[in-house]
Scaffold this motif. Structure first.
Motif, PDB file in Angstrom:
ATOM      1  N   UNK A  63       0.827  -1.210   0.000  1.00  0.00           N
ATOM      2  CA  UNK A  63       0.000   0.000   0.000  1.00  0.00           C
ATOM      3  C   UNK A  63       0.862   1.261   0.000  1.00  0.00           C
ATOM      4  N   UNK A  64       1.913   1.257   0.809  1.00  0.00           N
ATOM      5  CA  UNK A  64       2.740   2.462   0.962  1.00  0.00           C
ATOM      6  C   UNK A  64       3.871   2.530  -0.064  1.00  0.00           C
ATOM      7  N   UNK A  65       4.056   1.455  -0.817  1.00  0.00           N
ATOM      8  CA  UNK A  65       5.036   1.474  -1.900  1.00  0.00           C
ATOM      9  C   UNK A  65       6.481   1.421  -1.460  1.00  0.00           C
ATOM     10  N   UNK A  66       6.761   0.600  -0.459  1.00  0.00           N
ATOM     11  CA  UNK A  66       8.158   0.434  -0.064  1.00  0.00           C
ATOM     12  C   UNK A  66       8.566  -1.023  -0.169  1.00  0.00           C
ATOM     13  N   UNK A  67       9.869  -1.223  -0.210  1.00  0.00           N
ATOM     14  CA  UNK A  67      10.460  -2.555  -0.305  1.00  0.00           C
ATOM     15  C   UNK A  67      10.556  -3.138   1.105  1.00  0.00           C
ATOM     16  N   UNK A  68       9.754  -4.141   1.402  1.00  0.00           N
ATOM     17  CA  UNK A  68       9.698  -4.710   2.749  1.00  0.00           C
ATOM     18  C   UNK A  68      11.058  -5.198   3.245  1.00  0.00           C
ATOM     19  N   UNK A  69      11.814  -5.977   2.461  1.00  0.00           N
ATOM     20  CA  UNK A  69      13.118  -6.418   2.954  1.00  0.00           C
ATOM     21  C   UNK A  69      14.078  -5.247   3.239  1.00  0.00           C
ATOM     22  N   UNK A  70      14.017  -4.207   2.432  1.00  0.00           N
ATOM     23  CA  UNK A  70      14.882  -3.044   2.652  1.00  0.00           C
ATOM     24  C   UNK A  70      14.530  -2.345   3.961  1.00  0.00           C
ATOM     25  N   UNK A  71      13.242  -2.273   4.277  1.00  0.00           N
ATOM     26  CA  UNK A  71      12.835  -1.639   5.531  1.00  0.00           C
ATOM     27  C   UNK A  71      13.286  -2.478   6.724  1.00  0.00           C
ATOM     28  N   UNK A  72      13.217  -3.788   6.588  1.00  0.00           N
ATOM     29  CA  UNK A  72      13.701  -4.664   7.663  1.00  0.00           C
ATOM     30  C   UNK A  72      15.196  -4.434   7.879  1.00  0.00           C
ATOM     31  N   UNK A  73      15.948  -4.323   6.778  1.00  0.00           N
ATOM     32  CA  UNK A  73      17.387  -4.053   6.914  1.00  0.00           C
ATOM     33  C   UNK A  73      17.632  -2.713   7.588  1.00  0.00           C
ATOM     34  N   UNK A  74      16.808  -1.715   7.288  1.00  0.00           N
ATOM     35  CA  UNK A  74      16.948  -0.398   7.921  1.00  0.00           C
ATOM     36  C   UNK A  74      16.698  -0.489   9.422  1.00  0.00           C
ATOM     37  N   UNK A  75      15.718  -1.288   9.818  1.00  0.00           N
ATOM     38  CA  UNK A  75      15.443  -1.483  11.243  1.00  0.00           C
ATOM     39  C   UNK A  75      16.624  -2.184  11.898  1.00  0.00           C
ATOM     40  N   UNK A  76      17.193  -3.175  11.230  1.00  0.00           N
ATOM     41  CA  UNK A  76      18.366  -3.869  11.773  1.00  0.00           C
ATOM     42  C   UNK A  76      19.534  -2.899  11.925  1.00  0.00           C
ATOM     43  N   UNK A  77      19.754  -2.053  10.934  1.00  0.00           N
ATOM     44  CA  UNK A  77      20.842  -1.078  10.980  1.00  0.00           C
ATOM     45  C   UNK A  77      20.604  -0.065  12.092  1.00  0.00           C
ATOM     46  N   UNK A  78      19.386   0.387  12.242  1.00  0.00           N
ATOM     47  CA  UNK A  78      19.026   1.342  13.298  1.00  0.00           C
ATOM     48  C   UNK A  78      19.387   0.755  14.652  1.00  0.00           C
ATOM     49  N   UNK A  79      19.101  -0.479  14.836  1.00  0.00           N
ATOM     50  CA  UNK A  79      19.378  -1.166  16.111  1.00  0.00           C
ATOM     51  C   UNK A  79      20.879  -1.225  16.380  1.00  0.00           C
ATOM     52  N   UNK A  80      21.648  -1.492  15.333  1.00  0.00           N
ATOM     53  CA  UNK A  80      23.104  -1.599  15.508  1.00  0.00           C
ATOM     54  C   UNK A  80      23.716  -0.256  15.893  1.00  0.00           C
ATOM     55  N   UNK A  81      23.128   0.831  15.372  1.00  0.00           N
ATOM     56  CA  UNK A  81      23.673   2.165  15.627  1.00  0.00           C
ATOM     57  C   UNK A  81      23.341   2.677  17.019  1.00  0.00           C
ATOM     58  N   UNK A  82      22.313   2.139  17.643  1.00  0.00           N
ATOM     59  CA  UNK A  82      21.896   2.615  18.977  1.00  0.00           C
ATOM     60  C   UNK A  82      22.443   1.762  20.081  1.00  0.00           C
TER      61      UNK A  82
END
Length: 82
Positions: A63-82
Motif C-alpha cells: 500500500x505504501x510502496x516500499x520494499x519490505x526487505x529493505x525496511x527490515x534491513x533499515x530497522x536492523x541497521x538502526x538497532x546496531x547504531x543505537x
C-alpha cells in the motif's frame, strides 16, 4: 528473547512506517481505509500499542510502496547504531 513491544527495534519500525505513510501523502484514516480497518487500528500500530505481523507488514509495504526487505534491513541497521 525479551519483550518486543516497545523495544528499540519496534520503535524504529514504527518510526519508519510513519515516515513511509507520510511520504505517501496518506493520513491514518486513508491508510486504514486501504487496509480495510478502522483509523484506530492504524493509531494503535503507530503508537506502539500493537505488534505488526508479517502479513500486515507485507500489505503495508504494498500500500505504501516500499520494499519490505529493505525496511527490515533499515530497522536492523538502526538497532546496531543505537
Amino acid at each position: 528473547m525479551g519483550k518486543t513491544l516497545g523495544s528499540a527495534r519496534h520503535k524504529a519500525l514504527i518510526d519508519l512506517l510513519i515516515q513511509k505513510r507520510e511520504a505517501a501523502g496518506l493520513t491514518q484514516a486513508d491508510l486504514a481505509e486501504r487496509l480495510g480497518e478502522y483509523q484506530s487500528f492504524v493509531a494503535r500500530l503507530e503508537s506502539g500499542q500493537r505488534r505488526i505481523d508479517v502479513v500486515e507488514f507485507i500489505e503495508l509495504a504494498e500500500i505504501l510502496g516500499f520494499d519490505a526487505p529493505a525496511l527490515v534491513r533499515a530497522v536492523q541497521q538502526e538497532r546496531r547504531e543505537n
